[in-house]
Design a protein around this motif. Structure first.
Motif, PDB file in Angstrom:
ATOM      1  N   MET A   1       7.783  -1.205   4.051  1.00 57.78           N
ATOM      2  CA  MET A   1       6.480  -0.594   3.854  1.00 57.78           C
ATOM      3  C   MET A   1       5.630  -0.775   5.106  1.00 57.78           C
ATOM      4  SD  MET A   1       5.173  -1.519   0.072  1.00 57.78           S
ATOM      5  CE  MET A   1       6.383  -1.887  -1.138  1.00 57.78           C
ATOM      6  N   PRO A   2       5.082   0.300   5.604  1.00 62.14           N
ATOM      7  CA  PRO A   2       4.266   0.168   6.818  1.00 62.14           C
ATOM      8  C   PRO A   2       2.844  -0.294   6.501  1.00 62.14           C
ATOM      9  CG  PRO A   2       4.439   2.462   6.200  1.00 62.14           C
ATOM     10  CD  PRO A   2       5.265   1.681   5.223  1.00 62.14           C
ATOM     11  N   PHE A   3       2.443  -1.339   7.173  1.00 60.49           N
ATOM     12  CA  PHE A   3       1.055  -1.794   7.097  1.00 60.49           C
ATOM     13  C   PHE A   3       0.792  -2.649   8.325  1.00 60.49           C
ATOM     14  CE2 PHE A   3       3.597  -4.679   4.494  1.00 60.49           C
ATOM     15  CZ  PHE A   3       3.301  -5.922   5.042  1.00 60.49           C
ATOM     16  N   ASN A   4      -0.463  -2.820   8.624  1.00 63.12           N
ATOM     17  CA  ASN A   4      -0.865  -3.572   9.803  1.00 63.12           C
ATOM     18  C   ASN A   4      -1.006  -5.049   9.434  1.00 63.12           C
ATOM     19  OD1 ASN A   4      -2.554  -4.854  11.777  1.00 63.12           O
ATOM     20  ND2 ASN A   4      -3.115  -2.839  12.537  1.00 63.12           N
ATOM     21  N   ASP A   5      -0.154  -5.889   9.992  1.00 60.97           N
ATOM     22  CA  ASP A   5      -0.178  -7.325   9.689  1.00 60.97           C
ATOM     23  C   ASP A   5      -1.520  -7.963  10.046  1.00 60.97           C
ATOM     24  OD1 ASP A   5       2.445  -7.594   8.660  1.00 60.97           O
ATOM     25  OD2 ASP A   5       3.262  -7.688  10.689  1.00 60.97           O
ATOM     26  N   GLU A   6      -2.121  -7.504  11.130  1.00 62.07           N
ATOM     27  CA  GLU A   6      -3.415  -8.064  11.550  1.00 62.07           C
ATOM     28  C   GLU A   6      -4.502  -7.772  10.512  1.00 62.07           C
ATOM     29  OE1 GLU A   6      -6.383 -10.015  13.615  1.00 62.07           O
ATOM     30  OE2 GLU A   6      -4.223 -10.111  13.913  1.00 62.07           O
ATOM     31  N   THR A   7      -4.494  -6.569   9.955  1.00 59.88           N
ATOM     32  CA  THR A   7      -5.477  -6.236   8.916  1.00 59.88           C
ATOM     33  C   THR A   7      -5.257  -7.093   7.678  1.00 59.88           C
ATOM     34  OG1 THR A   7      -5.648  -3.973   9.745  1.00 59.88           O
ATOM     35  CG2 THR A   7      -6.427  -4.367   7.503  1.00 59.88           C
ATOM     36  N   VAL A   8      -4.006  -7.284   7.294  1.00 60.29           N
ATOM     37  CA  VAL A   8      -3.698  -8.147   6.144  1.00 60.29           C
ATOM     38  C   VAL A   8      -4.225  -9.557   6.405  1.00 60.29           C
ATOM     39  CG1 VAL A   8      -1.828  -9.225   4.830  1.00 60.29           C
ATOM     40  CG2 VAL A   8      -1.712  -6.790   5.407  1.00 60.29           C
ATOM     41  N   PHE A   9      -3.991 -10.069   7.602  1.00 59.56           N
ATOM     42  CA  PHE A   9      -4.465 -11.403   7.959  1.00 59.56           C
ATOM     43  C   PHE A   9      -5.985 -11.491   7.873  1.00 59.56           C
ATOM     44  CE2 PHE A   9      -6.119 -14.326  11.171  1.00 59.56           C
ATOM     45  CZ  PHE A   9      -5.544 -15.516  10.757  1.00 59.56           C
ATOM     46  N   SER A  29       2.272   1.806  -0.537  1.00 64.27           N
ATOM     47  CA  SER A  29       2.744   1.802   0.858  1.00 64.27           C
ATOM     48  C   SER A  29       1.968   0.831   1.730  1.00 64.27           C
ATOM     49  CB  SER A  29       2.672   3.211   1.466  1.00 64.27           C
ATOM     50  OG  SER A  29       3.462   4.097   0.736  1.00 64.27           O
ATOM     51  N   GLY A  30       1.527  -0.252   1.164  1.00 63.15           N
ATOM     52  CA  GLY A  30       0.793  -1.264   1.915  1.00 63.15           C
ATOM     53  C   GLY A  30       0.710  -2.550   1.119  1.00 63.15           C
ATOM     54  N   VAL A  31      -0.337  -3.298   1.359  1.00 56.34           N
ATOM     55  CA  VAL A  31      -0.562  -4.547   0.656  1.00 56.34           C
ATOM     56  C   VAL A  31      -1.893  -4.444  -0.083  1.00 56.34           C
ATOM     57  CG1 VAL A  31      -0.911  -7.036   0.874  1.00 56.34           C
ATOM     58  CG2 VAL A  31       0.723  -5.875   2.366  1.00 56.34           C
ATOM     59  N   CYS A  32      -1.856  -4.669  -1.387  1.00 56.03           N
ATOM     60  CA  CYS A  32      -3.082  -4.688  -2.188  1.00 56.03           C
ATOM     61  C   CYS A  32      -3.479  -6.138  -2.419  1.00 56.03           C
ATOM     62  CB  CYS A  32      -2.869  -4.009  -3.535  1.00 56.03           C
ATOM     63  SG  CYS A  32      -2.997  -2.231  -3.415  1.00 56.03           S
ATOM     64  N   PHE A  33      -4.762  -6.353  -2.424  1.00 55.99           N
ATOM     65  CA  PHE A  33      -5.304  -7.663  -2.725  1.00 55.99           C
ATOM     66  C   PHE A  33      -5.883  -7.617  -4.119  1.00 55.99           C
ATOM     67  CE2 PHE A  33      -4.777  -7.795   1.731  1.00 55.99           C
ATOM     68  CZ  PHE A  33      -4.627  -9.129   2.061  1.00 55.99           C
ATOM     69  N   MET A  34      -5.329  -8.456  -4.960  1.00 50.43           N
ATOM     70  CA  MET A  34      -5.739  -8.544  -6.354  1.00 50.43           C
ATOM     71  C   MET A  34      -6.692  -9.731  -6.481  1.00 50.43           C
ATOM     72  SD  MET A  34      -3.761  -6.082  -7.431  1.00 50.43           S
ATOM     73  CE  MET A  34      -3.663  -6.182  -9.215  1.00 50.43           C
ATOM     74  N   VAL A  35      -7.866  -9.484  -7.021  1.00 52.60           N
ATOM     75  CA  VAL A  35      -8.854 -10.538  -7.238  1.00 52.60           C
ATOM     76  C   VAL A  35      -9.083 -10.636  -8.736  1.00 52.60           C
ATOM     77  CG1 VAL A  35     -11.234 -11.292  -6.828  1.00 52.60           C
ATOM     78  CG2 VAL A  35      -9.936 -10.195  -4.994  1.00 52.60           C
ATOM     79  N   ASN A  36      -8.895 -11.834  -9.271  1.00 51.15           N
ATOM     80  CA  ASN A  36      -9.005 -12.051 -10.712  1.00 51.15           C
ATOM     81  C   ASN A  36      -8.108 -11.079 -11.479  1.00 51.15           C
ATOM     82  OD1 ASN A  36     -10.906 -14.160 -10.379  1.00 51.15           O
ATOM     83  ND2 ASN A  36     -12.506 -12.627 -10.099  1.00 51.15           N
ATOM     84  N   ASP A  37      -6.896 -10.877 -10.957  1.00 46.01           N
ATOM     85  CA  ASP A  37      -5.878 -10.001 -11.544  1.00 46.01           C
ATOM     86  C   ASP A  37      -6.271  -8.535 -11.591  1.00 46.01           C
ATOM     87  OD1 ASP A  37      -3.870 -11.928 -11.969  1.00 46.01           O
ATOM     88  OD2 ASP A  37      -4.883 -12.624 -13.789  1.00 46.01           O
ATOM     89  N   LYS A  38      -7.215  -8.113 -10.737  1.00 39.99           N
ATOM     90  CA  LYS A  38      -7.619  -6.708 -10.662  1.00 39.99           C
ATOM     91  C   LYS A  38      -7.530  -6.243  -9.215  1.00 39.99           C
ATOM     92  CE  LYS A  38     -11.378  -8.013 -12.883  1.00 39.99           C
ATOM     93  NZ  LYS A  38     -12.738  -7.990 -13.435  1.00 39.99           N
ATOM     94  N   MET A  39      -7.074  -4.998  -9.031  1.00 42.33           N
ATOM     95  CA  MET A  39      -6.980  -4.459  -7.682  1.00 42.33           C
ATOM     96  C   MET A  39      -8.369  -4.410  -7.060  1.00 42.33           C
ATOM     97  SD  MET A  39      -5.120  -1.024  -6.274  1.00 42.33           S
ATOM     98  CE  MET A  39      -5.924   0.021  -7.441  1.00 42.33           C
ATOM     99  N   CYS A  40      -8.501  -5.002  -5.878  1.00 47.43           N
ATOM    100  CA  CYS A  40      -9.794  -5.096  -5.210  1.00 47.43           C
ATOM    101  C   CYS A  40      -9.821  -4.249  -3.932  1.00 47.43           C
ATOM    102  CB  CYS A  40     -10.084  -6.559  -4.892  1.00 47.43           C
ATOM    103  SG  CYS A  40     -11.715  -6.877  -4.240  1.00 47.43           S
ATOM    104  N   CYS A  41      -8.815  -4.399  -3.089  1.00 36.46           N
ATOM    105  CA  CYS A  41      -8.752  -3.658  -1.827  1.00 36.46           C
ATOM    106  C   CYS A  41      -7.318  -3.703  -1.328  1.00 36.46           C
ATOM    107  CB  CYS A  41      -9.714  -4.247  -0.802  1.00 36.46           C
ATOM    108  SG  CYS A  41      -9.251  -5.885  -0.252  1.00 36.46           S
ATOM    109  N   GLY A  42      -7.078  -3.051  -0.203  1.00 39.12           N
ATOM    110  CA  GLY A  42      -5.736  -3.089   0.337  1.00 39.12           C
ATOM    111  C   GLY A  42      -5.640  -2.427   1.696  1.00 39.12           C
ATOM    112  N   THR A  43      -4.443  -2.410   2.212  1.00 41.26           N
ATOM    113  CA  THR A  43      -4.165  -1.798   3.498  1.00 41.26           C
ATOM    114  C   THR A  43      -3.324  -0.555   3.281  1.00 41.26           C
ATOM    115  OG1 THR A  43      -2.125  -3.027   3.834  1.00 41.26           O
ATOM    116  CG2 THR A  43      -4.161  -4.040   4.637  1.00 41.26           C
ATOM    117  N   HIS A  44      -3.398   0.342   4.230  1.00 36.54           N
ATOM    118  CA  HIS A  44      -2.647   1.588   4.145  1.00 36.54           C
ATOM    119  C   HIS A  44      -2.535   2.156   5.555  1.00 36.54           C
ATOM    120  CE1 HIS A  44      -1.131   5.181   2.141  1.00 36.54           C
ATOM    121  NE2 HIS A  44      -1.939   5.916   2.874  1.00 36.54           N
TER     122      HIS A  44
END
Length: 118
Positions: A1-9, A29-44
């Motif tokens: 899956m393509p995503f920017n490692d620096e953005t994830v960091f 197609s990226g990394v989602c950040f789940m906060v309190n078990d809910k989708m909050c933000c992510g990379t794409h």
């Protein structure tokens, strides 16, 4: 899956500094950040341009105002915008301050967001 490692960091560091209850999940197609078990933000990564994007779940009340800002577009998967979700192109979160602005909007909406059914 393509995503920017620096953005994830950078996102990870923001949530750690905030003491948020989060975990990372590969999806959209990226990394989602789940906060309190809910989708909050992510990379794409935009497949057409290769540009790094931040996916933000900011809710319907903030949605229209956010779309007026530079580098912001509606999040679409089926040709229809998903109200309350936006993409911010990398020009909109190059500085720590800009990134924190968008991520804080996501955190502010998170308590009101509905969790997905498991």
């Amino acid at each position: 899956m393509p995503f920017n490692d620096e953005t994830v960091f950078r996102i990870r560091e923001f949530f750690l500094d905030k003491g948020a209850n989060f975990y990372e999940k590969k999806m959209f197609s990226g990394v989602c950040f789940m906060v309190n078990d809910k989708m909050c933000c992510g990379t794409h990564i935009n497949k057409k341009t290769g540009e790094d994007m931040l996916m933000c779940r900011i809710g319907p009340d903030t949605y229209e105002t956010a779309l007026e800002k530079d580098y912001v577009v509606p999040m679409e998967f089926t040709g229809k915008p998903m109200i309350g979700y936006i993409y911010v192109y990398e020009g909109g979160f190059t500085t720590a301050r800009d990134l924190a602005y968008w991520l804080q909007l996501c955190l502010d909406f998170n308590p009101f967001a509905k969790a997905s059914k498991k």
